[in-house]
Structure formats: C-alpha cells, structure tokens
Scaffold this active site. Structure first.
Site, mmCIF file in Angstrom:
data_model
loop_
_atom_site.group_PDB
_atom_site.id
_atom_site.type_symbol
_atom_site.label_atom_id
_atom_site.label_comp_id
_atom_site.label_asym_id
_atom_site.label_seq_id
_atom_site.Cartn_x
_atom_site.Cartn_y
_atom_site.Cartn_z
ATOM 1 N N GLU A 121 -22.379 4.180 -24.169
ATOM 2 C CA GLU A 121 -23.657 4.546 -23.557
ATOM 3 C C GLU A 121 -23.453 5.623 -22.511
ATOM 4 O O GLU A 121 -22.458 5.614 -21.788
ATOM 5 C CB GLU A 121 -24.288 3.337 -22.859
ATOM 6 C CG GLU A 121 -24.765 2.243 -23.771
ATOM 7 C CD GLU A 121 -25.424 1.126 -22.981
ATOM 8 O OE1 GLU A 121 -25.893 1.374 -21.848
ATOM 9 O OE2 GLU A 121 -25.471 -0.007 -23.498
ATOM 10 N N GLU A 188 -32.680 4.694 -27.455
ATOM 11 C CA GLU A 188 -33.356 3.486 -26.963
ATOM 12 C C GLU A 188 -34.413 3.828 -25.925
ATOM 13 O O GLU A 188 -34.167 4.604 -25.005
ATOM 14 C CB GLU A 188 -32.361 2.492 -26.352
ATOM 15 C CG GLU A 188 -33.069 1.253 -25.800
ATOM 16 C CD GLU A 188 -32.144 0.132 -25.385
ATOM 17 O OE1 GLU A 188 -32.658 -0.898 -24.914
ATOM 18 O OE2 GLU A 188 -30.911 0.284 -25.516
#
Length: 273
Positions: A121, A188
């Site tokens: 991430e 996301e």
C-alpha cells in the site's frame, strides 16, 4: 520453514495480468483454510489482507498486523486452496524502511507460504521499492487511493479523489506503480470517474473495492459480503446475512442445552450389546 506445497493448477500472475480489459477478475479475502475452501472454486485470486487484524483479531485498524501473523494466515489459506492465486499483504512497517528490508520480508512471505505475490500500500514514493522487488523476481500488486495502513495520515477511512490534488496524486501513483513493474493495482475508496480514468490509462489490471464496476476486477472482504456485520461500508453489497443465521443457530443451541433436548438419542453412544 518450508513453504506449503502450491498446486500447479493455480492461476498465475501472467494469467491475471493478461485479463486486462477482458472478463472481470474475481477476488475475495480469506484468512483461514476453512474460508479459502469456500472461496477457491470461484475466485481468480484470494487476498490474505491485513484487514485480518480487524476482522479476525478485533483490532481497530490494520496497522497491528505483523509479518508473522500474515505468514501464519497465508499458510492456512494456501492449505485450503488449489485453484486461485494467493496474494498476501505486506503489513505496515515491513517494507517502508528500505528496498532491502522489503525484499527480505517479501522473500519470507513467498518462501514460507508458497503464495503467488505480495501487495504493498502507498503511493509513488514506493515505486523504487516495487522496482527493487520485481527486478528480483517478487511479483507485486499495488494498492492506492484509500490505503488503510495510512489511516492516521488520511484522518480516517475517507473516500479519496474529490479534489483535483487528490486525483492528480492517485493517477500518478498508478502510473508510477505500473512503471515500477507492479502486475496489478488495487483502487480502494476512490471516486468512480477517477477509477474509470485510471483503468483506461494504465496497461495493468485495476482491482476495485469501492471504486467502479469499470475496473478490471473486484475484491471484497468475505465477511462483509456474507453479512457477518450489521455495519459495512457503502461500497459493500451483502450477498447473504450469515450473521443473523449464526446468531439464531447459537441461540437455538443454547436453548437446546438448557432444556436438555441436546444431546438427543441420535447424538450419543450406547454400549454395544
């Protein structure tokens, strides 16, 4: 520690990458052999997400997930699956310090689980890390937009892409991850037009979670889509309501034990005559 044997029937990373612009990629999380067995026949890849810190261990955020925790759950998922590729999250603190540390920890995940790839991430600042890993044979999936490991910096679980500054940053993150060698990127919690634009402008598959049906695939947390929890993010569709079913089953069990109707004759053993 040796890796869990991996089935030669599994989806491969080149196969996933080749799905760009074709039939949507199906993905779900799993954290155990039990749940992996249910997901495996239908998923192109299973994500062992650091969301397990919240879902399985009751933590408030994903930040508490450890490397050993991810490896343990990854081993379990590998034992319970045969067909789906398995991607394991690198937890917070396991890849940020240096490319060398990231490589060491990624190798641990790959070698001790036998999984297909790792997921990182962040944003463009991680491109050198991704390039370092992919140059050394570590398949990497990126994760941009709403990145739960950065929840403290983001000020909470907030949808990204409302401002032009956020849009420009996330688009650049996607381009830099692609250039660094990532085979796919998770989008996301981003606005739908932004997810669509990114999907159109990079050559690797986008996997949406709270993004757009236009993405090259979708992923959800299994327990969310099964309806284990009353409150779920807006982007989740509950395909079942197992939380209610479990509550009823446990209540019925407690009643049966209390009134001595369980165990019944069918549930006990009599001496053989």
């Amino acid at each position: 520690m040796s890796a869990i044997p991996s089935s030669n029937k599994r989806r491969t990373i080149p196969e996933l990458r080749a799905r760009k612009g074709k039939s949507p990629i199906v993905a779900l999380t799993a954290y155990s052999a039990l749940t992996a067995r249910f997901v495996d026949p239908y998923a192109d890849f299973i994500l062992v997400g650091d969301s397990l810190a919240m879902v399985e261990h009751g933590m408030a955020t994903t930040i508490g997930a450890s490397l050993d925790m991810m490896i343990l759950h990854g081993q379990s998922v590998m034992r319970g699956s045969e067909k789906a590729a398995v991607v394991i999250d690198m937890p917070f603190g396991s890849y940020e310090a240096s490319p060398q540390e990231a490589y060491h920890n990624a190798v641990r995940i790959l070698s001790e689980t036998g999984c297909s790839a790792v997921k990182l991430e962040g944003g463009s600042h991680l491109a050198p890390v991704i390039a370092f890993l992919t140059a050394r044979g570590v398949p990497v999936m990126g994760h941009i937009g709403l990145t739960p490991q950065y929840v403290q910096t983001l000020g909470g679980f907030k949808i990204q892409g409302h401002s032009s500054e956020q849009q420009d940053k996330i688009k650049q993150d996607a381009l830099d991850f692609e250039a660094a060698g990532a085979f796919s990127v998770v989008l996301e919690g981003v606005t739908e037009p932004l997810a669509r634009e990114i999907t159109d402008n990079i050559a690797i598959p986008t996997i949406g979670i709270g993004a757009s049906s236009y993405c090259d695939g979708q992923v959800l947390v299994l327990e969310d889509m099964l309806g284990f929890n009353d409150k779920v993010p807006r982007f989740v569709k509950k395909f079942a309501h197992l939380g209610d079913d479990i509550k009823k089953a446990v209540s019925d069990y407690a009643t049966a034990v209390s009134n001595r109707s369980f165990p019944a004759e069918d549930n006990i053993y009599r001496p053989k005559s």
